[in-house]
Design a protein around this motif. Structure first.
Motif, PDB file in Angstrom:
ATOM      1  N   SER A  13       1.474  -1.450  -0.313  1.00 33.96           N
ATOM      2  CA  SER A  13       0.046   0.283  -0.166  1.00 33.96           C
ATOM      3  C   SER A  13       1.302   1.603   0.384  1.00 33.96           C
ATOM      4  N   GLU A  14       0.271   1.791  -0.220  1.00 33.68           N
ATOM      5  CA  GLU A  14       0.745   3.495  -0.173  1.00 33.68           C
ATOM      6  C   GLU A  14       1.601   3.388   1.054  1.00 33.68           C
ATOM      7  N   TYR A  96       8.171   4.278  -4.081  1.00 37.03           N
ATOM      8  CA  TYR A  96       9.058   4.833  -3.188  1.00 37.03           C
ATOM      9  C   TYR A  96       9.808   5.898  -3.600  1.00 37.03           C
ATOM     10  N   ARG A  99       8.220   8.687  -4.861  1.00 35.88           N
ATOM     11  CA  ARG A  99       7.459   9.631  -3.492  1.00 35.88           C
ATOM     12  C   ARG A  99       7.743  10.326  -3.040  1.00 35.88           C
TER      13      ARG A  99
END
Length: 165
Positions: A13-14, A96, A99
């Protein structure tokens, strides 16, 4: 806490992205040591995080979970340098890093940064791809800049201009 403790819990998941604190330093040091030939220790990172010119973000599964990746920059006037981006080894290739960069840029822009620089090992194709996707362009090369386990490696210097907000 070992590096293995940092990587087994991460779901698909995020992640939660937040500003790093000195309480994250042990996790960050473990990630950095697993990512670079000459990793920074927890005290080195704590010293950096106490510097008001440093901006750092972490990625974690939930607010109270250990860090799984981080980014750290130092601001000087209207410029900044990304000093490091590191992700726990088993989390690499999952987006990631992108992000973290995306979460980091708005804080730099709010601080008045207009030009952002970094250096990346010339043979680190995943990192070069990450930075190119984030809008960085190569502007130079430093021969033998990094010490590695087998000698030295060149660095590619990259730049991204940031809009005023």
């Amino acid at each position: 806490m070992s590096l293995a403790d940092l990587v087994v819990w991460w779901p698909r998941s995020e992640p939660v992205l937040a500003r790093a604190t000195t309480g994250d330093c042990e996790d960050l040091a473990a990630i950095h040591a697993a990512s670079f030939h000459r990793g920074w220790g927890a005290e080195d990172l704590a010293t950096m995080l106490r510097d008001p010119a440093v901006v750092a973000h972490v990625a974690r599964r939930r607010t109270t979970a250990p860090a799984g990746g981080f980014i750290l920059s130092r601001i000087a006037a209207d410029e900044a340098e990304i000093l490091t981006v590191a992700t726990a080894p088993r989390l690499r290739g999952r987006g990631y890093g992108g992000r973290l960069v995306a979460a980091h840029l708005p804080d730099l822009m709010r601080a008045g940064v207009r030009r952002l620089f970094l250096e990346v090992e010339a043979e680190n194709a995943p990192a070069l791809k990450l930075y190119e996707r984030a809008g960085f362009v190569p502007i130079g090369r430093r021969k033998g800049y990094y010490r590695t386990a087998t000698g030295t490696a060149d660095a590619v210097t990259m730049r991204r201009d940031l809009p005023a907000i």
